[in-house]
Design an enzyme around this catalytic site. Sequence first.
Site, PDB file in Angstrom:
ATOM      1  N   CYS A  83       2.418  -9.648 -77.428  1.00 24.07           N
ATOM      2  CA  CYS A  83       1.752  -9.623 -75.911  1.00 24.07           C
ATOM      3  C   CYS A  83       1.800 -11.626 -76.070  1.00 24.07           C
ATOM      4  O   CYS A  83       0.933 -12.199 -76.681  1.00 24.07           O
ATOM      5  CB  CYS A  83       0.190  -9.429 -75.823  1.00 24.07           C
ATOM      6  SG  CYS A  83      -0.152  -9.799 -74.314  1.00 24.07           S
ATOM      7  N   CYS A 208       2.655 -10.836 -67.345  1.00 26.08           N
ATOM      8  CA  CYS A 208       3.238 -10.403 -68.573  1.00 26.08           C
ATOM      9  C   CYS A 208       4.095 -11.463 -69.199  1.00 26.08           C
ATOM     10  O   CYS A 208       5.110 -11.853 -68.613  1.00 26.08           O
ATOM     11  CB  CYS A 208       4.103  -8.900 -68.504  1.00 26.08           C
ATOM     12  SG  CYS A 208       4.855  -8.567 -70.085  1.00 26.08           S
TER      13      CYS A 208
END
Length: 270
Positions: A83, A208
């Site tokens: 991530c 993101c």
Amino acid sequence: MLNSPEKRLLPLPFFKYQGAGNDFILVDNRQKNLEQLTEKTIKKLCNRRFGIGADGLMLLKDHPDYDFEMLYYNADGKPGSMCGNGGRCIVAFAKYLGIITNETEFLAVDGAHFARISADGTQVDLQMIDVDLIENDFDAFVLNTGSPHYVKQVTGLETMNVYESGRAIRYNDTYKNTGINVNFVEDQGDHLFVRTYERGVEEETFACGTGVTAVALAMARHNNHIGQQSTAIKVLGGNLRIDFSYDGERFKNIFLSGPAIQVFKGEIPL
């Protein structure tokens, strides 16, 4: 009446961070053993109505060869792939804890990452893995920037139903078993506008990190932009930047840059 000891709920200290609206629960796990947190517990902690609320949860733990190790879990409670915004937030967290100063090298699920952080601890430049493979799925691009991503160029992105369109791709016959993050991009001239449906969250998120990285690389290949590049990205939660070099075959020295902000801290019964 039977006498039975009352079940004691232990408080879990936590910190809430966000990077361009991509929000995370962070826990200092250096002196604890919280890797046994169940999928159900993590899912509840990330729930926005019954828990703290977040796109994911991260544990910061000691590592003998690095400044720290990042363990990441998606909002569905399952271990996640890399991530990017989470990586930037855990760097800010490490600075807050006094583990690092202005630079760090830490370990994540996709390997070691170098990062730089501003003096005030709110801006983080995170180096991502090199990328040398971008595949095509009809008119879309598929690549891995630490997590798998599908990138499709569209028009009218501001009013597009990203949840429905992204979910349809994520659960089609090609991707439904392993899952994929779905990014839609619209070229705005001086920047790229990106919206993402994230697997593991199973919803559109405000940003993101690995997704905007994938978009910047895919668009550079699509437009044959060779050499040192800097791509400005707008997401629902703010602005990010991707810097990289591209020789026509391989992307190197990729940096994801943007804000990493502590929102609040607290304790929750565990």
